[in-house]
Design a protein around this motif. Structure first.
Motif, short mmCIF file in Angstrom:
data_model
loop_
_atom_site.label_atom_id
_atom_site.label_comp_id
_atom_site.label_asym_id
_atom_site.label_seq_id
_atom_site.Cartn_x
_atom_site.Cartn_y
_atom_site.Cartn_z
N VAL A 2 7.78 -4.35 -7.50
CA VAL A 2 7.80 -4.83 -5.92
C VAL A 2 6.43 -4.68 -5.20
O VAL A 2 5.67 -3.83 -5.63
N THR A 3 6.03 -5.75 -4.47
CA THR A 3 4.93 -5.67 -3.84
C THR A 3 4.80 -4.63 -2.70
O THR A 3 5.71 -4.38 -2.01
N VAL A 4 3.99 -3.71 -2.90
CA VAL A 4 3.75 -2.76 -1.91
C VAL A 4 2.28 -2.44 -1.20
O VAL A 4 1.49 -2.73 -1.80
N GLY A 5 2.43 -2.37 0.29
CA GLY A 5 1.07 -2.11 1.09
C GLY A 5 1.00 -0.92 1.53
O GLY A 5 2.12 -0.16 1.62
N MET A 6 -0.04 -0.66 2.19
CA MET A 6 -0.14 0.56 3.18
C MET A 6 -0.53 0.37 4.36
O MET A 6 -1.24 -0.72 4.57
N GLY A 66 -2.83 -5.25 -1.54
CA GLY A 66 -1.32 -5.02 -1.69
C GLY A 66 -0.76 -5.37 -0.18
O GLY A 66 0.29 -5.96 0.07
N SER A 67 -1.40 -4.89 0.68
CA SER A 67 -1.10 -4.84 2.12
C SER A 67 -1.30 -6.39 2.54
O SER A 67 -0.48 -6.99 3.34
N ARG A 127 -6.29 -14.97 2.47
CA ARG A 127 -7.38 -15.21 3.28
C ARG A 127 -8.27 -13.87 3.18
O ARG A 127 -9.62 -13.85 3.49
N VAL A 128 -7.70 -12.86 2.94
CA VAL A 128 -8.23 -11.32 3.33
C VAL A 128 -7.62 -10.54 1.97
O VAL A 128 -6.58 -10.76 1.30
N GLY A 129 -8.20 -9.51 1.88
CA GLY A 129 -7.76 -8.47 0.91
C GLY A 129 -8.54 -8.22 -0.27
O GLY A 129 -8.42 -7.09 -1.13
N VAL A 145 -7.00 -3.32 4.81
CA VAL A 145 -5.87 -4.16 5.65
C VAL A 145 -4.98 -3.03 5.85
O VAL A 145 -4.37 -2.28 5.09
N SER A 146 -4.59 -2.90 7.13
CA SER A 146 -3.22 -1.98 7.42
C SER A 146 -2.08 -2.92 7.45
O SER A 146 -2.04 -3.79 8.52
N GLY A 147 -1.14 -2.75 6.69
CA GLY A 147 -0.12 -3.46 6.79
C GLY A 147 0.87 -3.29 7.85
O GLY A 147 2.05 -3.63 7.92
N HIS A 148 0.56 -2.19 8.65
CA HIS A 148 1.91 -1.75 9.57
C HIS A 148 1.20 -0.81 10.60
O HIS A 148 0.55 0.41 10.28
N SER A 149 0.72 -1.20 11.74
CA SER A 149 0.14 -0.39 12.84
C SER A 149 0.65 -0.79 14.33
O SER A 149 1.12 -1.97 14.43
N HIS A 150 0.69 0.23 14.91
CA HIS A 150 1.00 0.05 16.42
C HIS A 150 -0.05 0.29 17.23
O HIS A 150 -0.37 1.44 17.45
N ILE A 151 -0.81 -0.66 17.39
CA ILE A 151 -2.42 -0.33 17.74
C ILE A 151 -2.55 0.03 19.06
O ILE A 151 -3.98 0.24 19.34
N TYR A 152 -1.55 0.06 19.91
CA TYR A 152 -1.86 0.47 21.35
C TYR A 152 -1.75 2.03 21.47
O TYR A 152 -1.94 2.56 22.67
#
Length: 470
Positions: free
Chosen positions: A310-314, A360-361, A370-372, A62-69
């Motif tokens: 703290v909840t941390v994702g990547m 985490g993400s 639903r995912v992860g 899971v990418s919790g932070h993308s600028h996919i374009y």
């Protein structure tokens, strides 16, 4: 879809008491996990059998932070810090239209999937193409598009087959307030037409870091309430103008935005008080170690955040500043930076960073139901990773081998909802078309600002239709 039982697998569930076990998993006809356990599958396990031959079976990243374009801007501003780099990206997009963003986003979604990322929090390119104003520390509009500019990005991601959260910027300082809210509403209405299995929800693209007044935070809070959606804001990412950035934290706090539905992206240079407020409000943080390193932004204090519960994702962030959507490289980069900074090999473990890039993400962006992780009832979003091709040697510690010894070269197959969406050695005509469209359209868009590639695609790999870059 026919149910499938994957067996003879080395399973990394990212849930439960065991970090790994040899066993089986069933994806039902609806694309969800209906069974998972150690040992051989029961004789009445449904569907077709898929022998994984001892490969790892793990949840899709899971990418919790993308600028996919952004895949058409790899290698751009290679020695620049954040604001110079992002301004260059914006200049290159001044010639783009809604259909261009469709193809750029489709290519980015397929690229993420081929890297084992099955769910993504996607910051759409705003309908307002803006440059950073260093003097005022705000965004200055250069070109304004209708809401269709964002809607076509939604269409592109849906066409790729990845699951996604759609993050939309309000642009309340670049547009009249009514127009800004109307444009946001249009995107949310369009998002409601997307296949609900792929649509993980809408979100606010928090922009207080580039705003000039606290009212932006209040407007974002209003949107969160109106739609029952989350918010993720880029914040204190870079040391540039750090005093100005830190001062704006109170605008979010005063507006009542902080909480379980809110995440800070990056959060590299917070004050002690900011960290305490994130902890106390149950807000999350999403970490982009490759991006932060490439742009010289700094190293976020992830061990401190984790010690404060703290909840941390990547996230893999932009394809133009990581510059590959590789969660394995992202995990290792983050792990090694933290250990090297502290001269402490025990500061984070392979299991820690694997959890950050999966459950985490998912938790940080509000989709962990639903995912992860591999649990009954969740979507059967899976990666098959082969530690024997190329061979990684004896497996002394499965989690360590997966995180430290494997990579995209070992990725064998990717499943979304139990359906194969990418497999090593299998050609994908849609991916080929999207990559060619991305290349042509990116070159044409950047040409409007007088920016041209140093090397053009080889003639035998380009379309018959010549690429027009002027």
């Amino acid at each position: 879809m026919t149910a499938t039982t994957f067996h003879n697998a080395l399973i990394l569930p990212i849930a439960g008491d065991k970090p790994w076990f040899r066993g089986w998993l069933t994806a039902d006809a609806g694309g969800r996990i209906s069974g998972i356990a150690e040992g051989a599958p029961p004789a009445d396990a449904p569907g077709v059998r898929h022998d994984l031959e001892g490969c790892f079976l793990a949840p899709g990243f899971v990418s919790g932070h993308s600028h996919i374009y952004t895949g058409g801007m790899r290698g751009v501003a290679a020695d620049s810090p954040l604001y110079e780099w992002v301004s260059r990206n914006s200049l290159m997009l001044l010639g783009a239209d809604a259909d261009d963003l469709y193809w750029m986003t489709l290519a980015g979604g397929l690229d993420h999937l081929s890297s084992g990322i099955t769910s993504v929090y996607n910051f759409t390119q705003s309908r307002v193409i803006a440059l950073f104003d260093y003097e005022k520390s705000v965004l200055r509009a250069e070109r304004i598009h209708p809401a269709e500019f964002v809607n076509r990005q939604v269409d592109g991601l849906a066409a790729s087959g990845i699951r996604f959260v759609t993050s939309v910027r309000l642009d309340d300082e670049q547009l009249a307030e009514d127009e800004a809210f109307h444009g946001f509403d249009e995107v949310m209405r369009h998002l409601a037409t997307v296949d609900p299995a792929l649509n993980l929800g809408g979100s606010v693209y928090g922009s207080v870091q580039w705003s000039s007044a606290p009212v932006t935070a209040e407007r974002e809070r209003a949107l969160m309430d109106r739609y029952g959606i989350t918010n993720q804001a880029h914040f204190v990412e870079t040391a540039e103008q750090i005093d100005i950035q830190q001062a704006k934290f109170d605008w979010y706090d005063a507006a009542g935005v902080l909480g379980p539905d809110f995440a800070f992206g990056h959060f590299v240079h917070p004050t002690d008080r900011m960290v305490a407020r994130v902890r106390d409000t149950g807000s999350s943080v999403v970490w982009q170690p490759m991006s932060n390193g490439r742009l010289g932004s700094g190293i976020a204090d992830i061990p401190r955040l984790l010690s404060d519960a703290v909840t941390v994702g990547m996230g893999v962030d932009d394809q133009s500043c990581t510059d590959v959507s590789d969660p394995f490289e992202n995990m290792r980069t983050g792990l090694f930076l933290q250990r090297g900074l502290r001269s402490d090999a025990a500061v984070l473990s392979p299991a820690d960073v694997l959890a950050l890039h999966t459950i985490g993400s998912a938790t940080a962006i509000g989709v962990a139901d639903r995912v992860g992780s591999l649990e009954v009832g969740k979507y059967a979003d899976l990666v098959v990773v082969d530690p024997y091709s190329p061979h990684t040697g004896p497996i002394w510690d499965p989690v360590a081998t997966y995180v430290l010894g494997c990579g995209l070269r070992n990725l064998r197959e990717v499943f979304v909802g139990g359906r194969s969406v990418w497999a090593r050695g299998v050609s994908d005509p849609t991916r080929s078309e999207a990559d060619l469209e991305l290349t042509e359209r990116m070159i044409r868009s950047a040409a409007r600002s007088g920016i041209r590639p140093a090397v053009s695609p080889p003639a035998d790999r380009a379309r018959t239709l010549a690429i027009r870059s002027s």
